[in-house]
Design a protein around this motif. Sequence first.
Motif, PDB file in Angstrom:
ATOM      1  N   GLY A 168     -83.429  -3.479  74.589  1.00 30.57           N
ATOM      2  CA  GLY A 168     -83.548  -4.457  75.680  1.00 30.57           C
ATOM      3  C   GLY A 168     -82.287  -4.483  76.509  1.00 30.57           C
ATOM      4  O   GLY A 168     -82.335  -4.463  77.749  1.00 30.57           O
ATOM      5  N   PHE A 169     -81.159  -4.503  75.835  1.00 32.60           N
ATOM      6  CA  PHE A 169     -79.870  -4.583  76.526  1.00 32.60           C
ATOM      7  C   PHE A 169     -79.616  -3.329  77.347  1.00 32.60           C
ATOM      8  O   PHE A 169     -79.324  -3.384  78.545  1.00 32.60           O
ATOM      9  N   ALA A 200     -82.106  -2.676  80.341  1.00 35.07           N
ATOM     10  CA  ALA A 200     -81.805  -3.531  81.492  1.00 35.07           C
ATOM     11  C   ALA A 200     -80.484  -3.111  82.136  1.00 35.07           C
ATOM     12  O   ALA A 200     -80.365  -3.081  83.372  1.00 35.07           O
ATOM     13  N   ALA A 201     -79.513  -2.762  81.300  1.00 35.76           N
ATOM     14  CA  ALA A 201     -78.213  -2.325  81.846  1.00 35.76           C
ATOM     15  C   ALA A 201     -78.402  -1.060  82.684  1.00 35.76           C
ATOM     16  O   ALA A 201     -77.809  -0.917  83.756  1.00 35.76           O
ATOM     17  N   VAL A 203     -79.999  -1.953  86.045  1.00 34.30           N
ATOM     18  CA  VAL A 203     -79.033  -2.612  86.939  1.00 34.30           C
ATOM     19  C   VAL A 203     -78.017  -1.591  87.465  1.00 34.30           C
ATOM     20  O   VAL A 203     -77.768  -1.493  88.675  1.00 34.30           O
ATOM     21  N   PHE A 230     -55.852   2.337  86.542  1.00 32.37           N
ATOM     22  CA  PHE A 230     -56.621   1.805  85.420  1.00 32.37           C
ATOM     23  C   PHE A 230     -57.498   0.654  85.895  1.00 32.37           C
ATOM     24  O   PHE A 230     -58.698   0.594  85.603  1.00 32.37           O
ATOM     25  N   TYR A 269     -61.512   0.543  85.853  1.00 36.29           N
ATOM     26  CA  TYR A 269     -62.111  -0.568  85.110  1.00 36.29           C
ATOM     27  C   TYR A 269     -63.033  -1.365  86.026  1.00 36.29           C
ATOM     28  O   TYR A 269     -64.145  -1.745  85.642  1.00 36.29           O
ATOM     29  N   TYR A 311     -66.228   0.357  86.619  1.00 40.94           N
ATOM     30  CA  TYR A 311     -67.088   0.268  85.433  1.00 40.94           C
ATOM     31  C   TYR A 311     -67.753  -1.102  85.339  1.00 40.94           C
ATOM     32  O   TYR A 311     -68.986  -1.206  85.217  1.00 40.94           O
ATOM     33  N   THR A 312     -66.967  -2.177  85.432  1.00 37.78           N
ATOM     34  CA  THR A 312     -67.555  -3.505  85.264  1.00 37.78           C
ATOM     35  C   THR A 312     -68.442  -3.881  86.461  1.00 37.78           C
ATOM     36  O   THR A 312     -69.354  -4.683  86.306  1.00 37.78           O
ATOM     37  N   LEU A 331     -72.175  -3.730  86.173  1.00 42.31           N
ATOM     38  CA  LEU A 331     -72.932  -4.814  85.544  1.00 42.31           C
ATOM     39  C   LEU A 331     -72.485  -6.144  86.143  1.00 42.31           C
ATOM     40  O   LEU A 331     -71.976  -7.019  85.460  1.00 42.31           O
ATOM     41  N   ASN A 332     -72.678  -6.256  87.440  1.00 38.52           N
ATOM     42  CA  ASN A 332     -72.231  -7.461  88.139  1.00 38.52           C
ATOM     43  C   ASN A 332     -73.387  -8.009  88.968  1.00 38.52           C
ATOM     44  O   ASN A 332     -74.014  -7.272  89.719  1.00 38.52           O
ATOM     45  N   LEU A 333     -73.637  -9.284  88.791  1.00 38.45           N
ATOM     46  CA  LEU A 333     -74.808  -9.883  89.436  1.00 38.45           C
ATOM     47  C   LEU A 333     -74.728  -9.805  90.962  1.00 38.45           C
ATOM     48  O   LEU A 333     -75.728  -9.506  91.622  1.00 38.45           O
TER      49      LEU A 333
END
Lengths: 466, 420
Positions: free
Chosen positions: B95-96, B99-100, B103, B231, B235, B238-239, B242-244
């Motif tokens: 599930g995780f 969905a990831a 997104v 860095f 980073y 990457y993040t 997964l950002n709304l």
Amino acid sequence: MGIASQGFLLLFLPLSLLIYWLLLRRPRQKLLFLSLLSLLFYAIAGKEYLLLLLGLSAATYALARVRKFTLGILLNLLALAFFKYGGFGLQQAGLLAQAWGLQAALPLLNLALPLGISFYVFKHISYLVSVRRGRCPAASDPWLFFTYAAFFPSVSAGPLSGYPETASQLQALPSRLEPANLYQGLLHISAGLAKKILIADILRDALGAGLFGSAATGEGLAWAWLSLLIYAFQLYFDFSGYTDLALGIALLFGVTLPPNFNNPYLASNLAQFWQRWHISLSSWIRAYVFMPFSGWLLTHLGNRHKQLGMLLANLLTMTLIGVWHGTGWLFLLWGLYHGLLLSLRSLLAQRGVQIRGRFTGQALTFVAVLIGWAIFLSPDLAFAGRLFSGLLGLQGVGNLAPLLLVYDKFTLATLAIAMLLSALGIVEALHLPPARRAWVAAAWGLLGLLCILMLGEEVEFLYVLF
Amino acid sequence: MTPPPPRKWLPLAALLAAGLALLAALRLAPAVLEPLREWLSQSQQPVGTLSNGLRMASTGLFLLIAGGGWLWQKRHAQQSEPTPTPGLAKGWGAGFLAAAAVVACTIIVANPRGMYPTNFYPPRWLLARPVKMDAYQALPVAPDLVILGSSRTFTIAPVDVQARLGYTAFNASVEGMRMAEMPAFVRFVTQEHPPGPMVLLIEAAPYAADDLVSERLPNRLLPYLSPDQAFSFIYNRYTSLLNLDHFSESVYQMLREPKESLDWSFQPDGMGILPLSSPAGLEEGVSQAIANIPAHCQPPSRAAMRYYQQVVDLAARYQMAVVFIIPPYHPRYYAAQMAPGSDFDACKAQAVAFLQAMAEEYSHIFFLDYTDPATIGSLDTAEGYYDYQHMTQENAARLLEAAAATLQQAYQIAEEWRTR
């Protein structure tokens, strides 16, 4: 970086878990790695006070080895008092001196609260007392003791675990992750994030404008009670969300931490409430303050003054819980309020006065807790006065139109969901019905991902501030 | 009774079906969704309609699985509690991760902020950085003067520099420039065409910004970043997957018109042009900006000061002179900022003191404060300003006129330095 940040959940945690389970085999290697992770976590989250944590842990470890327990306890209490209450104490002393017409030039202490000091100091004391009482031998392994004291999932805001229980797990860390721990850990993380991001933070934003903001929300009866209700559930979902996250992360490393909540708003009386709210702190205070102190009182006052002894023990214990939460007279007042109510309850119980009906008990307890929160949340006496005047209806019902603009449909729907989950007793991840199908587990995974999407950079938990 | 074996394809199929249903609903049922969308956009939450919708859907999902489980348990109270099996953890992971993946793929495909190497859709935001870098790389040799700054210096025209001072120039200003990016851009303009320009004209206004580089920075600027910035850049890439907000923008990108005005157009020499505002439009825009002036100003950040110093050191290493400028605001806006009770001047004074001290300390550093529009004799009409903070080419030419002597002096210092 806190445990509910993208940096932690998307980088620190997955990388740590991969190394922990794939590269390290022996319990000793795993323990050292956990020590290192805890050090790294603390260095990233609160590097200014890393030396304090290390120094205090080292001193506690060394003093326990040479059996200087009282000195160890005093040292820890001194550090806590200095960092947590030093500034407030000096400020009050200055005010007092001014009131007496003295020109005292007291220095202003404006220290930031070291991350987790209230928690790791209590863990140190718990360890010292456990060794002194012979519940466990003094730790011979400094790494074991440090990992216990600074275990990164719980260093910021608990739960407070006892040394014998945690050390025995840390000494025998499993070589492979049990499926039960894995699933429970992931479930706890999903549930913790959902409670924090979807409920507590929505309620917090509404309170920011409605209770603490300058919006003209009427300040009447409706404003006061609705704000208080929202605050009660924000605080509960915030802290229990944090606890579930901490428990879940620890489980993923094969460590079980004690639970902190057990449906506190379903308690039928105040004593039960304190057995269900912040359980690890209540248990700590009961074991290390209430029991010794009430025992001492009974010895000195005798059985004839048993009730007085109980009253004093309750007052001291609850006042201590109050001031543990923060500096300021209102925290002390909040503790006293609970101490008095607990004493009153035990007096009535001794005389055979009981509240009939479970629901009546639950409702009365909830209202008593709510009134307590009104003291707890108030930043100063003027605010508390305004809030209590609203609660008592001295300002009338208030204007509902501006109030419902701030506490909009979204907020009220969230509050309703929070209340429903609390009423059903399924707020804590431990009490969630177990999944029987993979698709239910997948739905929890999806929920976890959705919450991470909404995380942003950093999420602040209320209890980290205490 | 033994429970049936878990169907592994079910979560993926359910997710796919949900996604398709959502897309179909958005496409086919605007009449039903419009009132809901309106209600969602009225919510207290700061993010957009889709973000609010996802928040509510997530809360609904939470209630559904927790409450549904409770109901199921009540009905089947006689059944013993199951022991968690590896299948459940795999289900959670499926599930995780599914969905990831949805997104992250949506964000990469739509790429609303130009962060990933895809270009299936036109950008949703103004992305001057790659445009300017392409144009600069296309130059045969380094120009004499390079303009670095935010959109407030877009309109300083290299042709005006050439006409007034006789120097070749390039405008490398980019939208939302932060001081943290400045050293990377200085390295870029120097290393792309060594030995680099003689003079850097740098806008010093973003002195309050933090030490983060903009997420709109193109990937190819990565080699010019310092290790800690690199860095943080990686980073962030990457993040951001997964950002709304990024996900919402991506969906809007696929379904709707771009949000931010992309009206700026750039010349090959890097200069930016906007269509002129009407006088009434300018006045209204300035009034709105005045109403939004924050209660307190932001003092210079330590991080920004560190980057000023880095630029100064880099300029010394590459034998360049630097002229820091603060461009003017629209006169009405400037007057509002300086009104009694405002602390804007106090914050600016700190930055000015710092820059002046640097100018006094280093012979290759100059500082010109044109915050007050009177200092360049600015044209205060719609021919002079696009809005409260963006001057037109007309006023930019006046700024150049005011700065001409200093620029010449800076050029001479760099020339002497290099010929020595």
